[in-house]
Design an enzyme around this catalytic site. Structure first.
Site, PDB file in Angstrom:
ATOM      1  N   ALA A 150       0.833  -1.195   0.000  1.00 13.47           N
ATOM      2  CA  ALA A 150       0.000   0.000   0.000  1.00 13.47           C
ATOM      3  C   ALA A 150       0.873   1.253   0.000  1.00 13.47           C
ATOM      4  O   ALA A 150       2.067   1.203   0.307  1.00 13.47           O
ATOM      5  CB  ALA A 150      -0.920   0.006   1.217  1.00 13.47           C
ATOM      6  N   GLY A 201      -0.786  -4.741   0.883  1.00 11.66           N
ATOM      7  CA  GLY A 201      -1.953  -4.558   0.030  1.00 11.66           C
ATOM      8  C   GLY A 201      -1.813  -5.238  -1.319  1.00 11.66           C
ATOM      9  O   GLY A 201      -2.804  -5.640  -1.933  1.00 11.66           O
ATOM     10  N   GLU A 224       2.733  -5.993   7.522  1.00 10.58           N
ATOM     11  CA  GLU A 224       2.205  -4.783   8.167  1.00 10.58           C
ATOM     12  C   GLU A 224       2.641  -4.613   9.615  1.00 10.58           C
ATOM     13  O   GLU A 224       2.830  -3.490  10.089  1.00 10.58           O
ATOM     14  CB  GLU A 224       0.666  -4.777   8.094  1.00 10.58           C
ATOM     15  CG  GLU A 224       0.097  -4.399   6.741  1.00 10.58           C
ATOM     16  CD  GLU A 224      -0.044  -5.575   5.801  1.00 10.58           C
ATOM     17  OE1 GLU A 224      -0.686  -5.437   4.752  1.00 10.58           O
ATOM     18  OE2 GLU A 224       0.504  -6.669   6.120  1.00 10.58           O
TER      19      GLU A 224
END
Length: 257
Positions: A62, A108, A131
């Site tokens: 992301a 992502g 993450e």
């Protein structure tokens, strides 16, 4: 289109993510992908979609810098919910979407790949949900889709250690259909897409519709809870520290606050 290119030949539409240097998954890119898929949904010349990335990566994660523009827990929760909705649309799409993954599909990027109907990888590709390294958690249904493919124990290990697995390991774990040398990947994927494109679109759509029933009610409850906790976690000091450390290219120092 700013971040996507599409070329349709012999009923196969190749959609290429073009957002150098890492094809980071921004909100704009997600919306553009959703709009493009809507336009292809009723296009009779498009029967199979191949999703790939230009350059060194499929999608390396992301757009973390985008997160710094958000200000409160509800903003982060809504960000997760919007991403989940786009990926759920992909998973429920009436035409097969095949991810051709080279380089890296992280965060992502892996969540995007997991929403596709099939995943083919280069042998040396890196796949993971790192993450927690940034003091945050997956927010686009990664916590729910990853265990479905690799099992709870392996998913727990991948998320808690933040360590990616290779393309070969992804096949062994059930996360990818097959792995090929990187220089062969797109040609082999196109061969598979071509085989599928020759089937009756009616039967292909029927099978995809039936596969949706494999998702239990707990899956949908899980992604709702994920969006809630994504917002909670992102409002913590640890999340602020993790994102700042990522941007500043230094190790994070988490305090559990």
């Amino acid at each position: 289109m700013f971040f996507l290119q599409v070329k349709t030949v012999d009923y196969v539409s190749v959609v290429t993510i073009v957002r150098p240097p890492a094809n980071a998954l921004s909100q704009e890119l997600l919306q553009e992908l959703s709009n493009l898929l809507e336009s292809l949904e009723n296009n009779r010349d498009s029967r199979v979609i191949v999703l790939r990335g230009e350059g060194r990566f499929f999608c390396a994660g992301a757009d973390i810098k985008e997160f710094t523009a958000l200000s409160n827990e509800d903003d982060y929760r809504q960000l997760a919910k919007k991403g989940q909705d786009v990926l759920q649309y992909i998973e429920s799409y009436p035409k097969p979407i095949i991810a051709a993954i080279h380089g890296a599909a992280l965060g992502g990027g892996l969540e995007l790949a997991m929403s596709c109907h099939m995943r083919f990888v280069s042998e040396t590709a890196k796949l993971g949900l790192p993450e927690l390294q940034l003091g945050i958690i997956p927010g686009f249904a990664g916590t729910q889709r990853l265990p479905r493919y690799v099992g709870v124990g392996r998913a727990c290990e991948m998320m808690l250690t933040s360590e990616p697995i290779t393309g070969k390991e992804a096949v062994q774990a059930g996360l990818a259909n097959a792995a090929y040398p990187e220089e062969e990947l797109i040609d082999r994927v196109m061969e598979i897409a071509s085989k599928i494109s020759k089937k009756s679109p009616i039967t292909v759509s029927a099978v995809l519709q039936l596969l949706k029933y494999a998702n239990s009610d707990s899956f949908y409850k899980g992604i709702e809870k994920e969006a809630e906790l994504f917002g909670n976690v992102f409002s913590s000091n640890d999340a602020k520290e993790g994102v700042a450390a990522f941007i500043e290219k230094r190790p994070p120092h988490f305090k559990g606050e």
